[in-house]
Design a protein around this motif. Structure first.
Motif, mmCIF file in Angstrom:
data_model
loop_
_atom_site.group_PDB
_atom_site.id
_atom_site.type_symbol
_atom_site.label_atom_id
_atom_site.label_comp_id
_atom_site.label_asym_id
_atom_site.label_seq_id
_atom_site.Cartn_x
_atom_site.Cartn_y
_atom_site.Cartn_z
ATOM 1 N N PRO A 29 0.836 -1.209 0.000
ATOM 2 C CA PRO A 29 0.000 0.000 0.000
ATOM 3 C C PRO A 29 0.869 1.257 0.000
ATOM 4 N N LEU A 30 0.344 2.331 -0.608
ATOM 5 C CA LEU A 30 1.055 3.615 -0.634
ATOM 6 C C LEU A 30 1.084 4.213 0.765
ATOM 7 N N PRO A 31 2.203 4.855 1.132
ATOM 8 C CA PRO A 31 2.249 5.502 2.452
ATOM 9 C C PRO A 31 1.289 6.685 2.479
ATOM 10 N N PRO A 32 0.807 7.080 3.628
ATOM 11 C CA PRO A 32 -0.121 8.221 3.699
ATOM 12 C C PRO A 32 0.584 9.520 3.315
ATOM 13 N N ALA A 33 -0.171 10.447 2.730
ATOM 14 C CA ALA A 33 0.382 11.749 2.340
ATOM 15 C C ALA A 33 0.699 12.554 3.585
ATOM 16 N N PRO A 34 1.756 13.399 3.519
ATOM 17 C CA PRO A 34 2.055 14.242 4.675
ATOM 18 C C PRO A 34 0.921 15.227 4.953
ATOM 19 N N ALA A 35 0.836 15.674 6.177
ATOM 20 C CA ALA A 35 -0.291 16.534 6.596
ATOM 21 C C ALA A 35 -0.330 17.846 5.819
ATOM 22 N N GLN A 36 0.853 18.435 5.475
ATOM 23 C CA GLN A 36 0.865 19.735 4.797
ATOM 24 C C GLN A 36 0.485 19.623 3.318
ATOM 25 N N ALA A 37 0.382 18.394 2.781
ATOM 26 C CA ALA A 37 0.070 18.235 1.356
ATOM 27 C C ALA A 37 -1.314 18.764 1.032
ATOM 28 N N ALA A 38 -2.229 18.716 1.975
ATOM 29 C CA ALA A 38 -3.593 19.177 1.708
ATOM 30 C C ALA A 38 -3.662 20.694 1.544
#
Length: 201
Positions: A29-38
């Motif tokens: 599975p892909l790692p979760p996106a960093p919080a600042q990406a949003a």
């Protein structure tokens, strides 16, 4: 008989292709996106939208100044040549109290170019043999001559009046010769040559 055996071989080949595939695709599975990406928008990840040159209708001189003149041509000659070239492309000088679409800058200066010309000069050599018959040969010897030539370079720059960003620029050159009337024609030709690719397709 040959057709039947060929058909039998094709059927056997197709049956052999129907076996199960020993390769199985798996992935982590892909790692979760960093919080600042949003909250971050990366403009470099997207190409710049194509420029709409059709929205440019009016123009004015950059900083309200006519192109500088020179000993070769005065400012009014350069300004008239540029204005005519812009007019032929549907760009009108602004005469109202509103901001123009484009700001235009133009200049004219002298530059030196090195030119090379090759001349193929002929050489003939010959004589007579002891029996009285003539002989000879003809050869060409390339001679390259280099000389300097003064040219007048005209440069035209267009800027978006709203953002100040450069929109388009081009330059062209003409020979530094002729009387005042011939120089005016040469400036017009050089400006027209520089503006020939506007608007870009």
């Amino acid at each position: 008989m040959k057709a039947r055996s060929g058909l039998l071989l094709m059927c056997l080949g197709l049956a052999a292709c129907q076996g199960s595939n020993p390769y199985v695709a798996t992935s982590n599975p892909l790692p979760p996106a960093p919080a600042q990406a949003a909250n971050t928008f990366d403009r470099s990840a997207y190409p710049a939208p194509p420029r709409d040159y059709g929205r440019y209708r009016s123009w004015a001189w950059f900083n309200g100044q006519l192109p500088p003149g020179s000993a070769w041509a005065d400012s009014a000659q350069v300004a008239e040549a540029v204005s005519n070239a812009l007019d032929q492309r549907g760009l009108r000088p602004l005469h109202e109290n509103r901001p123009p679409d484009l700001l235009v800058s133009a200049n004219l200066h002298l530059e030196t170019r090195l030119r090379q010309v090759q001349d193929d000069s002929g050489y003939y050599g010959g004589g007579y043999n002891r029996y009285g018959g003539g002989y000879g040969m003809y050869e060409t010897v390339p001679v390259v001559r280099t000389y300097q030539e003064q040219v007048v370079v005209v440069r035209v720059d267009l800027f978006d009046a709203g953002t100040g960003q450069p929109v388009w620029s081009a330059s062209a050159e003409t020979a530094d010769q002729g009387n005042q009337s011939q120089r005016a024609d040469a400036i017009r030709e050089a400006v027209e040559k520089a503006m020939s690719a506007y608007p870009p397709s």
